[in-house]
Design a protein around this motif. Structure first.
Motif, PDB file in Angstrom:
ATOM      1  N   UNK A 148     -52.143 -51.323  10.982  1.00  0.00           N
ATOM      2  CA  UNK A 148     -51.377 -50.757  11.881  1.00  0.00           C
ATOM      3  C   UNK A 148     -52.652 -48.981  11.885  1.00  0.00           C
ATOM      4  N   UNK A 149     -53.025 -49.461  13.925  1.00  0.00           N
ATOM      5  CA  UNK A 149     -54.098 -48.199  13.898  1.00  0.00           C
ATOM      6  C   UNK A 149     -53.504 -46.459  13.846  1.00  0.00           C
ATOM      7  N   UNK A 150     -52.402 -46.712  14.071  1.00  0.00           N
ATOM      8  CA  UNK A 150     -51.604 -45.788  14.580  1.00  0.00           C
ATOM      9  C   UNK A 150     -51.756 -44.748  13.949  1.00  0.00           C
ATOM     10  N   UNK A 151     -52.087 -44.994  12.350  1.00  0.00           N
ATOM     11  CA  UNK A 151     -51.947 -44.055  11.302  1.00  0.00           C
ATOM     12  C   UNK A 151     -52.963 -44.119  10.295  1.00  0.00           C
ATOM     13  N   UNK A 152     -53.907 -43.487  10.689  1.00  0.00           N
ATOM     14  CA  UNK A 152     -55.180 -43.721  10.160  1.00  0.00           C
ATOM     15  C   UNK A 152     -55.074 -43.738   8.572  1.00  0.00           C
ATOM     16  N   UNK A 153     -54.487 -43.084   8.118  1.00  0.00           N
ATOM     17  CA  UNK A 153     -54.361 -43.462   6.314  1.00  0.00           C
ATOM     18  C   UNK A 153     -54.104 -45.141   5.757  1.00  0.00           C
ATOM     19  N   UNK A 154     -54.011 -45.717   6.646  1.00  0.00           N
ATOM     20  CA  UNK A 154     -53.170 -46.732   6.400  1.00  0.00           C
ATOM     21  C   UNK A 154     -54.477 -47.150   7.125  1.00  0.00           C
ATOM     22  N   UNK A 155     -55.270 -47.190   8.232  1.00  0.00           N
ATOM     23  CA  UNK A 155     -56.346 -48.147   9.215  1.00  0.00           C
ATOM     24  C   UNK A 155     -58.003 -48.119   8.510  1.00  0.00           C
ATOM     25  N   UNK A 156     -58.032 -48.323   7.416  1.00  0.00           N
ATOM     26  CA  UNK A 156     -59.098 -48.648   6.910  1.00  0.00           C
ATOM     27  C   UNK A 156     -59.063 -49.769   5.636  1.00  0.00           C
ATOM     28  N   UNK A 157     -59.901 -50.327   5.237  1.00  0.00           N
ATOM     29  CA  UNK A 157     -60.657 -51.723   4.620  1.00  0.00           C
ATOM     30  C   UNK A 157     -61.103 -51.441   3.587  1.00  0.00           C
ATOM     31  N   UNK A 158     -60.277 -49.948   2.894  1.00  0.00           N
ATOM     32  CA  UNK A 158     -60.509 -49.959   1.349  1.00  0.00           C
ATOM     33  C   UNK A 158     -59.128 -50.755   0.729  1.00  0.00           C
ATOM     34  N   UNK A 159     -57.450 -50.413   1.564  1.00  0.00           N
ATOM     35  CA  UNK A 159     -56.594 -50.625   1.486  1.00  0.00           C
ATOM     36  C   UNK A 159     -56.194 -51.555   0.974  1.00  0.00           C
ATOM     37  N   UNK A 160     -57.028 -52.601   1.301  1.00  0.00           N
ATOM     38  CA  UNK A 160     -56.239 -54.106   0.740  1.00  0.00           C
ATOM     39  C   UNK A 160     -57.142 -54.424  -0.902  1.00  0.00           C
ATOM     40  N   UNK A 161     -58.065 -53.814  -1.160  1.00  0.00           N
ATOM     41  CA  UNK A 161     -58.553 -54.099  -1.701  1.00  0.00           C
ATOM     42  C   UNK A 161     -57.919 -52.599  -2.962  1.00  0.00           C
ATOM     43  N   UNK A 162     -57.885 -52.158  -2.750  1.00  0.00           N
ATOM     44  CA  UNK A 162     -56.498 -50.993  -3.637  1.00  0.00           C
ATOM     45  C   UNK A 162     -55.844 -51.242  -3.977  1.00  0.00           C
ATOM     46  N   UNK A 163     -54.894 -51.784  -3.026  1.00  0.00           N
ATOM     47  CA  UNK A 163     -53.593 -53.403  -3.279  1.00  0.00           C
ATOM     48  C   UNK A 163     -53.856 -53.803  -4.563  1.00  0.00           C
ATOM     49  N   UNK A 164     -54.569 -54.725  -3.875  1.00  0.00           N
ATOM     50  CA  UNK A 164     -54.897 -55.979  -5.115  1.00  0.00           C
ATOM     51  C   UNK A 164     -55.273 -55.470  -6.056  1.00  0.00           C
ATOM     52  N   UNK A 165     -55.892 -54.580  -6.898  1.00  0.00           N
ATOM     53  CA  UNK A 165     -56.597 -53.913  -8.331  1.00  0.00           C
ATOM     54  C   UNK A 165     -55.710 -52.967  -8.477  1.00  0.00           C
ATOM     55  N   UNK A 166     -54.561 -52.044  -7.695  1.00  0.00           N
ATOM     56  CA  UNK A 166     -53.394 -51.636  -8.461  1.00  0.00           C
ATOM     57  C   UNK A 166     -51.928 -52.668  -9.060  1.00  0.00           C
ATOM     58  N   UNK A 167     -52.143 -53.817  -8.023  1.00  0.00           N
ATOM     59  CA  UNK A 167     -51.215 -54.855  -9.086  1.00  0.00           C
ATOM     60  C   UNK A 167     -51.361 -55.152  -9.625  1.00  0.00           C
ATOM     61  N   UNK A 168     -53.431 -55.331 -10.349  1.00  0.00           N
ATOM     62  CA  UNK A 168     -53.622 -56.407 -11.098  1.00  0.00           C
ATOM     63  C   UNK A 168     -53.227 -55.021 -12.054  1.00  0.00           C
TER      64      UNK A 168
END
Length: 357
Positions: free
Chosen positions: A169-189
């Motif tokens: 989602x490019x319209x939201x700068x907070x979401x549009x970051x390649x750091x987000x998928x690994x952050x989601x995965x690490x917090x899920x672990x």
């Protein structure tokens, strides 16, 4: 002096708390697959108690997560459109195909993990159900490793998809970051390890060796999540810049930052203890689950109060009904019912082993 008024329309958020529940529960499911698959494939790491706990969490979370996803789509039949259109440019379209594959492989893997813990003799109603669920006398061992590999790869695809569909989602700068998928995965672990600690305590037949093994997972997941968070803060580009801008003038985001930092500090202190008393490990497990769920709330709900266009932040009040608090409680209630049912089935085997000992 000229006075100019700036009007910013206040739009309702589109991703509801159902999305938080889905991202949280699917995270528990795929990280449990990771932990169990590594235990199965790594020489000398197989421990039936751990596999039973992982199978229970996989089975319960993988069933409830899609329910929350369909609820967040507002109209469950909207999912049908993903299969009627070819949209290779959409991560949600990919997810519509990846999620059923994960459901199939994950539930099969969870069943194979749980099967050795199901009763083999019928002494009461629960044990009779457990015997029936074994579906005859056959060995699951030849299937365990190939299904573990398949489920592990499928879990990796779900971890990638759930992160990328938000990051896209490019319209939201907070979401549009390649750091987000690994952050989601690490917090899920982190959440999966913490939840398994609690299941080891709540299921009959508590095992201290399992606690020590899960403590290693907790520490590794926390370290990874902390390093990724620092990396995002230092090199997150527009996403980190937007967060700093919000922190400079929004009291709600300042409060959220205090919560994140204080939770990280408490969890770090809990995990830094060399000898973990049982109650301290349970507290660390709870803090890990709390941090992962709160992180998803912050990213998926709080981030939507930052307007795509205009200035300031939107005001969000959690509704009491199905699209708010009732939906959150209902989703957790469904998961709790499933995990309780599974615990009753495997309890019969734990009681038998305890009596034999």
């Amino acid at each position: 002096m000229d006075i100019k008024e700036l009007l910013t329309p206040d739009f309702a958020i589109t991703w509801l708390p159902w999305a938080v529940q889905y991202f949280f529960l699917i995270g528990l499911a795929y990280t449990s697959v990771w932990i169990a698959a590594i235990a199965v494939l790594w020489p000398g790491q197989r421990q039936q108690r751990l596999l039973t706990l992982c199978g229970s969490l996989i089975f319960s979370a993988a069933i409830v997560a899609p329910v929350a996803l369909l609820a967040d789509l507002h109209q469950p039949l909207r999912a049908w459109h993903f299969y009627m259109q070819l949209r290779p440019d959409s991560w949600m379209w990919f997810g519509a195909w990846l999620l059923p594959l994960f459901m199939g492989s994950g539930l099969l893997f969870g069943y194979l993990l749980l099967r050795p813990s199901l009763p083999t003799t019928a002494t009461d109603r629960w044990s009779q159900i457990g015997c029936w669920l074994r579906f005859g006398r056959w060995s699951e061992k030849p299937l365990l490793k190939p299904v573990a590999v398949l489920a592990f790869l499928s879990a990796c695809s779900i971890a990638l998809y759930t992160g990328m569909e938000t990051m896209a989602v490019q319209a939201r700068p907070l979401w549009h970051s390649h750091w987000l998928p690994p952050l989601f995965a690490a917090s899920a672990l982190l959440a999966g390890s913490g939840m398994l600690v609690w299941l080891n305590f709540l299921f009959k037949g508590h095992n201290t060796n399992t606690d020590r093994y899960l403590l290693l997972w907790l520490r590794a997941a926390f370290t990874l999540f902390g390093l990724l968070l620092i990396g995002w803060a230092l090199a997150g580009g527009k996403s980190a810049a937007e967060a700093r801008l919000l922190l400079s003038h929004s009291p709600t985001w300042q409060l959220a930052a205090i919560w994140v930092l204080s939770t990280l500090a408490v969890l770090a202190l809990l995990l830094a203890t060399s000898r973990q008393p049982h109650w301290l490990l349970l507290l660390a497990g709870f803090a890990a689950v709390h941090l992962a769920w709160g992180f998803r709330w912050l990213v998926l709900i709080q981030a939507q109060t930052d307007p795509k266009y205009g200035a300031g932040t939107y005001f969000y009040e959690l509704p009491w009904g199905p699209e708010g608090l009732l939906g959150i409680l209902g989703t957790f209630g469904l998961w709790l019912a499933l995990i309780t049912l599974i615990s009753e089935l495997v309890r019969q085997t734990a009681m038998t082993q305890e009596g034999a000992a």
